[in-house]
Design a protein around this motif. Structure first.
Motif, PDB file in Angstrom:
ATOM      1  N   ALA A 212       0.834  -1.209   0.000  1.00  0.00           N
ATOM      2  CA  ALA A 212       0.000   0.000   0.000  1.00  0.00           C
ATOM      3  C   ALA A 212       0.867   1.258   0.000  1.00  0.00           C
ATOM      4  O   ALA A 212       0.561   2.234  -0.696  1.00  0.00           O
ATOM      5  N   ALA A 213       1.951   1.246   0.773  1.00  0.00           N
ATOM      6  CA  ALA A 213       2.820   2.412   0.856  1.00  0.00           C
ATOM      7  C   ALA A 213       3.517   2.693  -0.469  1.00  0.00           C
ATOM      8  O   ALA A 213       3.584   3.837  -0.925  1.00  0.00           O
ATOM      9  N   THR A 214       4.042   1.649  -1.119  1.00  0.00           N
ATOM     10  CA  THR A 214       4.741   1.857  -2.375  1.00  0.00           C
ATOM     11  C   THR A 214       3.780   2.250  -3.494  1.00  0.00           C
ATOM     12  O   THR A 214       4.141   3.029  -4.381  1.00  0.00           O
ATOM     13  N   LYS A 215       2.558   1.728  -3.445  1.00  0.00           N
ATOM     14  CA  LYS A 215       1.570   2.102  -4.452  1.00  0.00           C
ATOM     15  C   LYS A 215       1.235   3.578  -4.364  1.00  0.00           C
ATOM     16  O   LYS A 215       1.141   4.273  -5.393  1.00  0.00           O
ATOM     17  N   ALA A 216       1.084   4.076  -3.148  1.00  0.00           N
ATOM     18  CA  ALA A 216       0.799   5.499  -2.958  1.00  0.00           C
ATOM     19  C   ALA A 216       1.978   6.353  -3.406  1.00  0.00           C
ATOM     20  O   ALA A 216       1.809   7.392  -4.052  1.00  0.00           O
ATOM     21  N   ALA A 217       3.184   5.926  -3.065  1.00  0.00           N
ATOM     22  CA  ALA A 217       4.372   6.687  -3.436  1.00  0.00           C
ATOM     23  C   ALA A 217       4.563   6.693  -4.949  1.00  0.00           C
ATOM     24  O   ALA A 217       4.951   7.704  -5.540  1.00  0.00           O
ATOM     25  N   ARG A 218       4.290   5.571  -5.588  1.00  0.00           N
ATOM     26  CA  ARG A 218       4.436   5.482  -7.041  1.00  0.00           C
ATOM     27  C   ARG A 218       3.412   6.366  -7.743  1.00  0.00           C
ATOM     28  O   ARG A 218       3.709   6.992  -8.766  1.00  0.00           O
ATOM     29  N   ALA A 219       2.216   6.442  -7.189  1.00  0.00           N
ATOM     30  CA  ALA A 219       1.201   7.332  -7.753  1.00  0.00           C
ATOM     31  C   ALA A 219       1.631   8.785  -7.615  1.00  0.00           C
ATOM     32  O   ALA A 219       1.371   9.618  -8.492  1.00  0.00           O
ATOM     33  N   ASP A 220       2.332   9.073  -6.520  1.00  0.00           N
ATOM     34  CA  ASP A 220       2.834  10.420  -6.298  1.00  0.00           C
ATOM     35  C   ASP A 220       3.869  10.804  -7.355  1.00  0.00           C
ATOM     36  O   ASP A 220       3.910  11.934  -7.833  1.00  0.00           O
ATOM     37  N   VAL A 221       4.705   9.843  -7.740  1.00  0.00           N
ATOM     38  CA  VAL A 221       5.718  10.090  -8.760  1.00  0.00           C
ATOM     39  C   VAL A 221       5.080  10.183 -10.141  1.00  0.00           C
ATOM     40  O   VAL A 221       5.530  10.927 -11.007  1.00  0.00           O
TER      41      VAL A 221
END
Length: 419
Positions: A212-221
């Motif tokens: 969940a954390a990496t998915k959110a961060a990737r969406a941010d990028v």
């Protein structure tokens, strides 16, 4: 009648940043240092191998070249294996494979067999000690993930400090062949049982939180996983083409300048020693400002050091510049693993980190070769250093662009603010 007291729920010892995580970190560093023998041994025995098999220096260098290709291949294949089976199974296989490779190489009747074993066994299974180990430990830390990654990555540098000394002691005492056999037996009887202590795998909840954390961060990028991996592969290859120039050629460069190869060897040792501090420091910084920002700083300073090599060639100046180079280059490669864990799916950590790290290894191999070609054509290392600067600019551009894509500052440990 007294009220019933609730039974306290025992804390889970297998969670990120726990005491178990730090114990696993120490064990991972030990195993990475042992497996690191595969990348350094052939360099030390090169003169003995050349004399034994009666070949020229280029022929004697072949085992190292094919071994590095084996390491690049191993980081990819073993990284995928780690994602599926866990690190314990991989280490059990690597302990037997690498140990057996050293034994067979020590008994090799000719250079062809010696080189083949370095490519297919020693190189491939030495790859288990870097990217897969880094990927595994990244699952067990959140607050100090950057520091944990660089500590395990330092195992390679520690191996480069310890194993050459062991081999130099062994060659005059028992010869290079029995030294190789002894190393192989030592690896087999240490790594294989140590793998049993690495059987614990991250829980489903740990992986779900990280996903969940990496998915959110990737969406941010704002970029896909595939494009991000390609970007990191390009960045890793270019930075290591630049990095290879001083590391591979500083000894020869000092010889050309009339300072002697011994001075160049001292500068190389200085780079590697300070590279350990660089790796640890970069992990501490990454836990505060993130992997991309730390990569950008390291890339800029590496480029600056390469420029300084073109401006100063005095003996004292070269020691100082080599020190500057070592203080910053050592922390660059582990940052790709940190960025992978910040932005990419954790269940694919071994495969993705393996791909990016393999690109850095191929970059080192290509850069070391092309710098020699440039020297042959120009009769000077100045253009070769400038070639390194150009490749470093590509890395700097990729790192800067990735950092600019971050529209907000995530929790670099891998958790969202509300997690």
């Amino acid at each position: 009648m007294p009220a019933a007291q609730s039974t306290p729920i025992p804390a889970d010892r297998y969670v990120p940043d726990s005491r178990y995580a730090y114990t696993r970190l120490a064990l991972s560093l030990l195993i990475a240092t042992i497996l690191g023998a595969g990348m350094w041994a052939v360099i030390v025995v090169l003169p003995s191998v050349q004399a034994e098999f009666g070949v020229d220096r280029a022929g004697a260098s072949l085992p190292y070249t094919v071994m590095m290709f084996g390491v690049a291949f191993g980081t990819i294949v073993l990284g995928r294996m780690m994602d599926r089976t866990g690190i314990a199974v991989l280490l059990g296989v690597a302990g037997v494979g690498l140990g057996g490779g050293f034994v067979i190489a020590g008994l090799a009747p000719n250079l062809v067999v010696f080189s083949t074993i370095h490519a297919l066994l020693i190189g491939v299974f030495a790859g288990a000690g870097f990217a897969p180990m880094i990927a595994d430990i990244s699952h067990w830390f959140v607050k100090r993930r950057g520091l944990a990654v660089v500590i395990v990555a330092s195992g390679n540098y520690i191996a480069g400090t310890i194993w050459p000394l062991v081999i130099k002691f062994g060659i005059p005492a028992i010869g290079w062949r029995y030294t190789y056999v002894g190393i192989g037996l030592f690896i087999a009887v240490t790594v294989t049982p140590l793998a049993l202590f690495m059987r614990q795998r991250p829980s489903a909840r740990m992986m779900a939180d990280a996903e969940a954390a990496t998915k959110a961060a990737r969406a941010d990028v704002g970029m896909s996983s595939r494009f991000l991996v390609l970007l990191l592969i390009a960045a890793g290859f270019s930075c290591c083409v630049a990095m290879s120039m001083p590391q591979v050629h500083i000894v020869a460069y000092c010889g050309d300048l009339g300072y002697g190869v011994a001075r160049g060897a001292e500068m190389l040792s200085l780079m590697l020693a300070l590279g350990i501090f660089s790796r640890i420091g970069s992990g501490i910084v990454a836990d505060r400002i993130g992997g991309a920002a730390t990569l950008l700083i390291g890339s800029f300073m590496q480029g600056l050091a390469l420029v300084l090599y073109t401006l100063f060639d005095g003996l004292t100046s070269l020691y100082i510049v080599s020190g500057i180079f070592g203080l910053f280059q050592g922390g660059i490669v582990p940052m790709y693993a940190v960025i992978c864990r910040e932005l990419l799916p954790p269940r694919e950590a071994g495969a993705k980190i393996g791909l990016v790290v393999s690109a850095t290894i191929l970059g080192m191999a290509f850069g070391g070769y092309v710098s020699g070609v440039i020297y042959d054509y120009t009769g000077s290392y100045r253009i070769a250093f400038l070639n390194g600067v150009a490749w470093n600019l590509l890395n700097l551009t990729a790192a800067g662009w990735l950092l600019l894509r971050r529209r907000k500052t995530p929790d670099v440990g891998g958790l969202t603010a509300t997690a």
